[in-house]
Design an enzyme around this catalytic site. Structure first.
Site, PDB file in Angstrom:
ATOM      1  N   GLY A 164     -10.489 -78.124  48.577  1.00 26.90           N
ATOM      2  CA  GLY A 164      -9.360 -78.645  49.360  1.00 26.90           C
ATOM      3  C   GLY A 164      -8.110 -78.821  48.524  1.00 26.90           C
ATOM      4  O   GLY A 164      -8.104 -78.609  47.316  1.00 26.90           O
ATOM      5  N   GLY A 166      -6.141 -80.536  46.444  1.00 25.99           N
ATOM      6  CA  GLY A 166      -6.188 -81.716  45.579  1.00 25.99           C
ATOM      7  C   GLY A 166      -4.813 -82.150  45.126  1.00 25.99           C
ATOM      8  O   GLY A 166      -4.580 -83.309  44.778  1.00 25.99           O
ATOM      9  N   ARG A 167      -3.898 -81.191  45.101  1.00 30.91           N
ATOM     10  CA  ARG A 167      -2.532 -81.507  44.634  1.00 30.91           C
ATOM     11  C   ARG A 167      -1.513 -80.752  45.471  1.00 30.91           C
ATOM     12  O   ARG A 167      -0.460 -80.364  44.978  1.00 30.91           O
ATOM     13  CB  ARG A 167      -2.384 -81.114  43.180  1.00 30.91           C
ATOM     14  CG  ARG A 167      -2.728 -79.665  42.892  1.00 30.91           C
ATOM     15  CD  ARG A 167      -2.172 -79.263  41.580  1.00 30.91           C
ATOM     16  NE  ARG A 167      -2.616 -77.920  41.232  1.00 30.91           N
ATOM     17  CZ  ARG A 167      -2.172 -77.265  40.191  1.00 30.91           C
ATOM     18  NH1 ARG A 167      -1.273 -77.812  39.415  1.00 30.91           N
ATOM     19  NH2 ARG A 167      -2.598 -76.061  39.930  1.00 30.91           N
ATOM     20  N   ASP A 214      -5.041 -85.086  38.534  1.00 32.63           N
ATOM     21  CA  ASP A 214      -3.919 -86.028  38.689  1.00 32.63           C
ATOM     22  C   ASP A 214      -3.017 -85.652  39.865  1.00 32.63           C
ATOM     23  O   ASP A 214      -2.051 -86.351  40.147  1.00 32.63           O
ATOM     24  CB  ASP A 214      -3.104 -86.118  37.390  1.00 32.63           C
ATOM     25  CG  ASP A 214      -2.527 -84.766  36.970  1.00 32.63           C
ATOM     26  OD1 ASP A 214      -2.606 -83.791  37.761  1.00 32.63           O
ATOM     27  OD2 ASP A 214      -2.001 -84.678  35.849  1.00 32.63           O
ATOM     28  N   GLY A 215      -3.310 -84.536  40.506  1.00 29.70           N
ATOM     29  CA  GLY A 215      -2.519 -84.152  41.681  1.00 29.70           C
ATOM     30  C   GLY A 215      -1.173 -83.550  41.346  1.00 29.70           C
ATOM     31  O   GLY A 215      -0.374 -83.276  42.247  1.00 29.70           O
ATOM     32  N   ARG A 263       6.155 -73.540  48.650  1.00 31.11           N
ATOM     33  CA  ARG A 263       5.588 -72.203  48.864  1.00 31.11           C
ATOM     34  C   ARG A 263       5.576 -71.870  50.347  1.00 31.11           C
ATOM     35  O   ARG A 263       5.443 -72.755  51.189  1.00 31.11           O
ATOM     36  CB  ARG A 263       4.176 -72.212  48.296  1.00 31.11           C
ATOM     37  CG  ARG A 263       3.387 -70.968  48.507  1.00 31.11           C
ATOM     38  CD  ARG A 263       2.213 -70.905  47.538  1.00 31.11           C
ATOM     39  NE  ARG A 263       1.036 -71.561  48.078  1.00 31.11           N
ATOM     40  CZ  ARG A 263      -0.112 -71.664  47.413  1.00 31.11           C
ATOM     41  NH1 ARG A 263      -0.204 -71.211  46.180  1.00 31.11           N
ATOM     42  NH2 ARG A 263      -1.147 -72.248  47.962  1.00 31.11           N
ATOM     43  N   ARG A 298      -8.209 -69.478  54.028  1.00 28.69           N
ATOM     44  CA  ARG A 298      -8.887 -68.787  52.932  1.00 28.69           C
ATOM     45  C   ARG A 298     -10.323 -68.500  53.334  1.00 28.69           C
ATOM     46  O   ARG A 298     -10.843 -69.116  54.273  1.00 28.69           O
ATOM     47  CB  ARG A 298      -8.937 -69.720  51.698  1.00 28.69           C
ATOM     48  CG  ARG A 298      -7.600 -70.330  51.329  1.00 28.69           C
ATOM     49  CD  ARG A 298      -7.782 -71.779  50.839  1.00 28.69           C
ATOM     50  NE  ARG A 298      -6.483 -72.432  50.659  1.00 28.69           N
ATOM     51  CZ  ARG A 298      -5.780 -72.416  49.540  1.00 28.69           C
ATOM     52  NH1 ARG A 298      -6.274 -71.815  48.483  1.00 28.69           N
ATOM     53  NH2 ARG A 298      -4.609 -72.999  49.468  1.00 28.69           N
ATOM     54  N   ASP A 340     -11.828 -69.529  47.353  1.00 29.97           N
ATOM     55  CA  ASP A 340     -10.741 -70.369  47.875  1.00 29.97           C
ATOM     56  C   ASP A 340      -9.379 -69.741  47.589  1.00 29.97           C
ATOM     57  O   ASP A 340      -8.360 -70.234  48.082  1.00 29.97           O
ATOM     58  CB  ASP A 340     -10.810 -71.784  47.280  1.00 29.97           C
ATOM     59  CG  ASP A 340     -10.784 -71.774  45.762  1.00 29.97           C
ATOM     60  OD1 ASP A 340     -11.683 -71.167  45.162  1.00 29.97           O
ATOM     61  OD2 ASP A 340      -9.849 -72.354  45.176  1.00 29.97           O
ATOM     62  N   ASP A 359      -2.230 -68.132  45.168  1.00 25.22           N
ATOM     63  CA  ASP A 359      -2.642 -68.971  44.036  1.00 25.22           C
ATOM     64  C   ASP A 359      -2.545 -68.249  42.702  1.00 25.22           C
ATOM     65  O   ASP A 359      -3.533 -67.870  42.086  1.00 25.22           O
ATOM     66  CB  ASP A 359      -4.047 -69.562  44.267  1.00 25.22           C
ATOM     67  CG  ASP A 359      -3.942 -70.875  45.029  1.00 25.22           C
ATOM     68  OD1 ASP A 359      -2.804 -71.311  45.305  1.00 25.22           O
ATOM     69  OD2 ASP A 359      -4.985 -71.450  45.365  1.00 25.22           O
TER      70      ASP A 359
END
Ligand code: AMP
Ligand code: MG
Length: 488
Positions: free
Chosen positions: A94, A96-97, A129-130, A180, A187, A260, A270
């Site tokens: 998922g 995370g950041r 830490d995101g 973005r 995905r 992913d 990505d």
């Protein structure tokens, strides 16, 4: 999580993903950026999206670009997905950041995701830490825009904003948010996650809704098929086969082809430890964490096929009620990958060598292409500059086995290569590793000057361009020692 201000802004964001698929969407807000400062804005893309570049440059616009200011009716979410990372399954990855701010309808009426990377921890952050830092976010900006200019399907980059926060990595680095744009962020891992949730709930409703959503957004013709889920799978197989062939034709190494990071749309997504090869070698791998070379250049087609097999597994219960029959359907569809890839690869090479798309078998075109590929394997040239030199008549200067080259060249010339076609299909300027690195290092230190020419070069990859010659050349020494680090 900190409060963002919600207000009336000159932007309309829909939340179709969050509405259709609430199980995959966690309402969330961006962390506050203490002192947001715009590093780069993609003006043509802003215009394409119907956004006012002047407003985006204003203090409110910059806060919007980092998720600190969201339109009243928007509903930012962190998206849930799973994924096979280097072959091992992670059931809950998922965003995370990252955050999906919502969808925009662009000037051509297409739905486009507006998404943030580096916008703070979410419930999917696990130990992270995101956050994101300037270097990797600018790398994604530069390389994704280069890919777009090369005509390769990709997510786009609207902006990179310096947050004003220091981020602890090996040292403290300047924090950044990438804004973005994608035709969606669905995905293979989204389907894996939905399938697992369906296994828990005992019904397939979520997987069906996800399939319908994906079909509507990316492959609408599949809705008309007798078996829409199968038609969706076939369409993704085709889109991904075409995509990886496009990567291979320009020497692009993605570096982290986990499930992913494989889209349903067929867009490249990505950009982490990615780079362009500067010496042709199928074993080329740049990522510091890809020790086994799983995602090396030459493995990319088979890895894509492997990732697509994971999509097939997730879709199985929708393909047929009888599992055996579902597996047969999926297997047959996946068998379409190799011929589709080969056709795209062969057609791509014919065009790059200036040769006709279709020729009688006996005319020797096929052998000329095959033997050129063999030449690449023995000579290890920089693909980009070698093809430019071939067109210019100077490639001989770059080979070792002159006899083999001369024999090949005579046969190639006899086919009457079309130099205009070669000019349209062979880029001159690509994101050269040393120049990307130099621009990112400078930007980390607050100097944005080298970024300008880099973006100018990679967003106009074809034809002559004054003052940008260095972007046409590989590193003077062999480039294979280049190492990229995962985009954190
Ligand atoms: P990536 O390698 O960027 O595709 O990320 C793989 C997974 O790790 C995704 O679920 C990301 O959201 C998560 N991730 C990567 N970096 C961070 C970070 N600094 N903080 C939180 N999550 C992260
Ligand atoms: Mg990812």
């Amino acid at each position: 999580m900190s409060a963002s201000t919600s207000t009336t802004l000159p932007v309309t964001l829909t939340h179709r993903f969050a509405d259709d698929l609430p199980e995959l969407a966690l309402d969330w807000q961006a962390a506050e950026a203490p002192e947001p400062r715009l590093l780069v804005l993609n003006q043509p893309l802003a215009v394409e999206l119907g956004l006012d570049p002047d407003w985006l440059r204003s203090p409110d616009g910059v806060r919007f670009l980092v998720g600190g200011l969201v339109p009243d009716d928007a509903r930012p979410v962190a998206q849930g997905y799973a994924g096979h990372q280097f072959g091992g399954y992670s059931p809950r990855l998922g965003d995370g950041r990252a955050l999906l701010l919502g969808e925009l309808t662009d000037a051509e009426g297409r739905l486009r995701d507006l998404h943030l990377k580096g916008s703070g921890r979410t419930p999917f952050a696990r130990g992270g830490d995101g956050l994101a830092v300037v270097g990797p976010m600018l790398r994604e900006y530069v390389v994704s825009e280069a890919m777009h200019a090369l005509g390769i399907p990709t997510t786009r980059s609207l902006a990179v904003v310096w947050t004003g926060r220091g981020v602890q990595r090996e040292t403290v680095l300047p924090g950044a948010v990438l804004t973005r744009v994608a035709s969606s962020h669905l995905r293979v891992g989204s389907f894996q996650y939905a399938r697992a949730l369906c296994a828990q709930s005992g019904d397939l409703d979520l997987l069906r809704r996800l399939t319908d959503h994906a079909i509507a957004r990316h492959h609408p013709h599949a809705a008309e098929a007798d078996n829409p889920a199968l038609a969706l799978f076939e369409a993704v197989v085709a889109a991904q086969a075409d995509l990886v062939a496009r990567w291979m034709l320009v020497g692009f190494v993605h570096g982290v082809m986990n499930t992913d990071n494989v889209t349903i749309s067929g867009e490249t997504i990505d950009y982490g430890p990615c780079a362009f090869m500067e010496a042709f070698d199928p074993a080329t791998s740049f990522s510091s964490i890809d020790e086994g070379g799983r995602y090396a250049y030459g493995n990319q087609p088979t890895i894509t096929e492997w990732d697509l097999a994971r999509l097939a597994e997730a879709l199985l219960p929708l393909l047929h009620d009888d599992e055996g029959k579902a597996i047969t359907l999926a297997t047959t569809a996946l068998q379409g990958f190799r011929p589709r890839y080969s056709a795209a690869w062969d057609a791509g090479w014919r065009a790059k060598l200036g040769l006709a798309a279709e020729t009688p078998e006996a005319d020797g075109t096929e052998e000329v292409v095959t033997d050129f590929l063999a030449l690449l394997q023995t000579e290890h040239p920089d693909l980009t500059s070698f093809l430019v030199a071939l067109r210019a008549g100077t490639a001989r200067d770059h080979v070792v086995d002159l006899a083999a080259y001369d024999a090949w060249h005579t046969r190639w010339q006899a086919l009457g290569p079309d130099l205009d076609l070669m000019g349209r299909t062979n880029p001159v300027r690509t994101p050269r590793n040393r120049l990307v690195e130099a621009a990112l290092t400078a930007a980390n230190a607050g100097d944005l000057a080298p970024l300008g020419p880099l973006l100018q070069a990679v967003t106009a990859p074809y034809g002559e361009a004054e003052g940008l010659d260095e972007f046409a050349q590989p590193a003077p020494d062999t480039a294979d020692s280049y190492v990229t680090f995962c985009g954190t």
